[in-house]
Scaffold this active site. Structure first.
Site, PDB file in Angstrom:
ATOM      1  N   GLY A  15       0.806  -1.224   0.000  1.00 25.21           N
ATOM      2  CA  GLY A  15       0.000   0.000   0.000  1.00 25.21           C
ATOM      3  C   GLY A  15       0.834   1.267   0.000  1.00 25.21           C
ATOM      4  O   GLY A  15       0.348   2.324   0.408  1.00 25.21           O
ATOM      5  N   ASN A  17       1.788   3.128  -2.471  1.00 24.79           N
ATOM      6  CA  ASN A  17       1.190   4.158  -3.351  1.00 24.79           C
ATOM      7  C   ASN A  17      -0.051   4.764  -2.694  1.00 24.79           C
ATOM      8  O   ASN A  17      -0.254   5.979  -2.740  1.00 24.79           O
ATOM      9  CB  ASN A  17       0.831   3.549  -4.708  1.00 24.79           C
ATOM     10  CG  ASN A  17       2.043   3.406  -5.596  1.00 24.79           C
ATOM     11  OD1 ASN A  17       2.557   4.385  -6.124  1.00 24.79           O
ATOM     12  ND2 ASN A  17       2.529   2.182  -5.754  1.00 24.79           N
ATOM     13  N   LEU A  91      -9.376  -9.246 -10.197  1.00 20.24           N
ATOM     14  CA  LEU A  91     -10.036  -8.551 -11.315  1.00 20.24           C
ATOM     15  C   LEU A  91     -11.202  -7.707 -10.811  1.00 20.24           C
ATOM     16  O   LEU A  91     -11.930  -8.106  -9.898  1.00 20.24           O
ATOM     17  CB  LEU A  91     -10.589  -9.583 -12.286  1.00 20.24           C
ATOM     18  CG  LEU A  91      -9.725  -9.939 -13.487  1.00 20.24           C
ATOM     19  CD1 LEU A  91     -10.480 -10.904 -14.394  1.00 20.24           C
ATOM     20  CD2 LEU A  91      -9.296  -8.703 -14.254  1.00 20.24           C
ATOM     21  N   HIS A 108       1.156   0.764 -13.155  1.00 20.44           N
ATOM     22  CA  HIS A 108       1.866  -0.459 -13.554  1.00 20.44           C
ATOM     23  C   HIS A 108       3.371  -0.157 -13.527  1.00 20.44           C
ATOM     24  O   HIS A 108       3.798   0.895 -14.008  1.00 20.44           O
ATOM     25  CB  HIS A 108       1.426  -0.862 -14.972  1.00 20.44           C
ATOM     26  CG  HIS A 108       2.046  -2.140 -15.414  1.00 20.44           C
ATOM     27  ND1 HIS A 108       1.611  -3.373 -14.948  1.00 20.44           N
ATOM     28  CD2 HIS A 108       3.077  -2.387 -16.252  1.00 20.44           C
ATOM     29  CE1 HIS A 108       2.360  -4.318 -15.502  1.00 20.44           C
ATOM     30  NE2 HIS A 108       3.251  -3.747 -16.293  1.00 20.44           N
ATOM     31  N   GLU A 178       7.028   5.782  -8.989  1.00 23.98           N
ATOM     32  CA  GLU A 178       5.567   5.595  -8.831  1.00 23.98           C
ATOM     33  C   GLU A 178       5.026   6.568  -7.787  1.00 23.98           C
ATOM     34  O   GLU A 178       3.942   7.125  -7.941  1.00 23.98           O
ATOM     35  CB  GLU A 178       5.255   4.168  -8.386  1.00 23.98           C
ATOM     36  CG  GLU A 178       5.507   3.121  -9.449  1.00 23.98           C
ATOM     37  CD  GLU A 178       5.053   1.742  -9.012  1.00 23.98           C
ATOM     38  OE1 GLU A 178       4.017   1.625  -8.359  1.00 23.98           O
ATOM     39  OE2 GLU A 178       5.759   0.762  -9.335  1.00 23.98           O
TER      40      GLU A 178
HETATM   41  C1  GRF Z   1       3.323  -1.257  -7.580  1.00 24.66           C
HETATM   42  O1  GRF Z   1       4.566  -1.628  -8.097  1.00 24.66           O
HETATM   43  C2  GRF Z   1       2.342  -1.002  -8.683  1.00 24.66           C
HETATM   44  O2  GRF Z   1       2.942  -0.555  -9.861  1.00 24.66           O
HETATM   45  C3  GRF Z   1       1.723  -2.360  -8.913  1.00 24.66           C
HETATM   46  O3  GRF Z   1       1.640  -2.921  -7.632  1.00 24.66           O
HETATM   47  C4  GRF Z   1       2.658  -2.370  -6.792  1.00 24.66           C
HETATM   48  C5  GRF Z   1       1.977  -1.873  -5.562  1.00 24.66           C
HETATM   49  O4  GRF Z   1       2.909  -1.420  -4.614  1.00 24.66           O
HETATM   50  N1  GRF Z   1       0.458  -2.263  -9.589  1.00 24.66           N
HETATM   51  P1  GRF Z   1       2.405  -0.792  -3.260  1.00 24.66           P
HETATM   52  O5  GRF Z   1       1.488  -1.803  -2.604  1.00 24.66           O
HETATM   53  O6  GRF Z   1       1.683   0.478  -3.589  1.00 24.66           O
HETATM   54  O7  GRF Z   1       3.650  -0.569  -2.461  1.00 24.66           O
END
Ligand code: GRF
Length: 207
Positions: A15, A17, A91, A108, A178
């Site tokens: 989590g 992000n 999904l 992604h 990210e």
């Molecule tokens: C990230 O690398 C994102 O690109 C992918 O899943 C990962 C999630 O990371 N879709 P986090 O849980 O936000 O640390």
């Protein structure tokens, strides 16, 4: 002040992000409110963070299977303006994707349209990038459609790939971008700064 965007987040993992986006909201840099976190994993960093910060969680694990209708009802309860997928491994039902067209975004860890699609998640992505001797990788934020990693690309940020990189090192470097890219795109969404040029979305600068 313009209206506050109601946001629903889906996350299954660390989590990080989700946390970055929430921190930007707390700092008043993003004009949004996260009403709920939906996860399929009750023991993950995303759920721990949500619990610590008073964000409501719904856990959709095997013990708690729900119908597509119930799924839709949960979402409708929050009238989401924006749905953020942040490392969600299940999904999203097709009916939800159709109803919230151009309101669901995903991040992604590669430069789509390369290195996306079924099986391309976690370290698989970075291993594939290294195996094909790319000199750049990066992160992509895109709208979600019915195919994995396929919807229109909103924005991307590159990182360099070094000759002695491992999948772990590359993953770490990509995750750092990210954390810049995703809050930036969410901020733009919440300020209605995504415009369409034909079928291609573009972020316009803030006034
Ligand atoms: C990230 O690398 C994102 O690109 C992918 O899943 C990962 C999630 O990371 N879709 P986090 O849980 O936000 O640390």
């Amino acid at each position: 002040m313009s209206k506050i965007f109601q946001i629903v987040v889906f996350a299954s993992g660390n989590g990080s992000n989700f946390k970055k986006i929430h921190q930007e909201i707390l700092a008043s840099n993003i004009n949004g409110n996260i009403g709920i976190l939906i996860s399929n994993n009750k023991q993950c960093g995303a759920v721990d963070y949500a619990t610590e910060h008073g964000i409501k969680c719904v856990i959709l694990d095997k013990k708690n299977e729900i119908s597509e209708n119930t799924f839709m009802q949960i979402l409708e309860g929050y009238l989401p303006d924006l749905i953020i997928l942040a490392g969600y491994l299940k999904l999203i039902p097709a009916s939800v994707i159709r109803k919230y067209k151009h309101k669901i975004i995903n991040i992604h860890p590669a430069l789509l349209p390369s290195f996306g699609g079924k099986g391309m998640y976690g370290s698989n992505v970075h291993k594939a990038v290294l195996a094909s001797k790319q000199i750049t990788s990066g992160a992509t934020v895109h709208f979600v459609d019915e195919k994995y990693d396929h919807g229109q690309i909103i924005d991307q940020q590159e990182v360099q790939v070094f000759p002695d990189d491992t999948a772990e090192l590359l993953a770490r470097r990509v995750l750092e971008v990210e954390h810049l890219l995703y809050p930036r795109v969410v901020k733009a969404c919440c300020e209605d700064r995504i415009i369409w040029e034909g079928d291609a979305p573009r972020i316009i600068p803030s006034k």
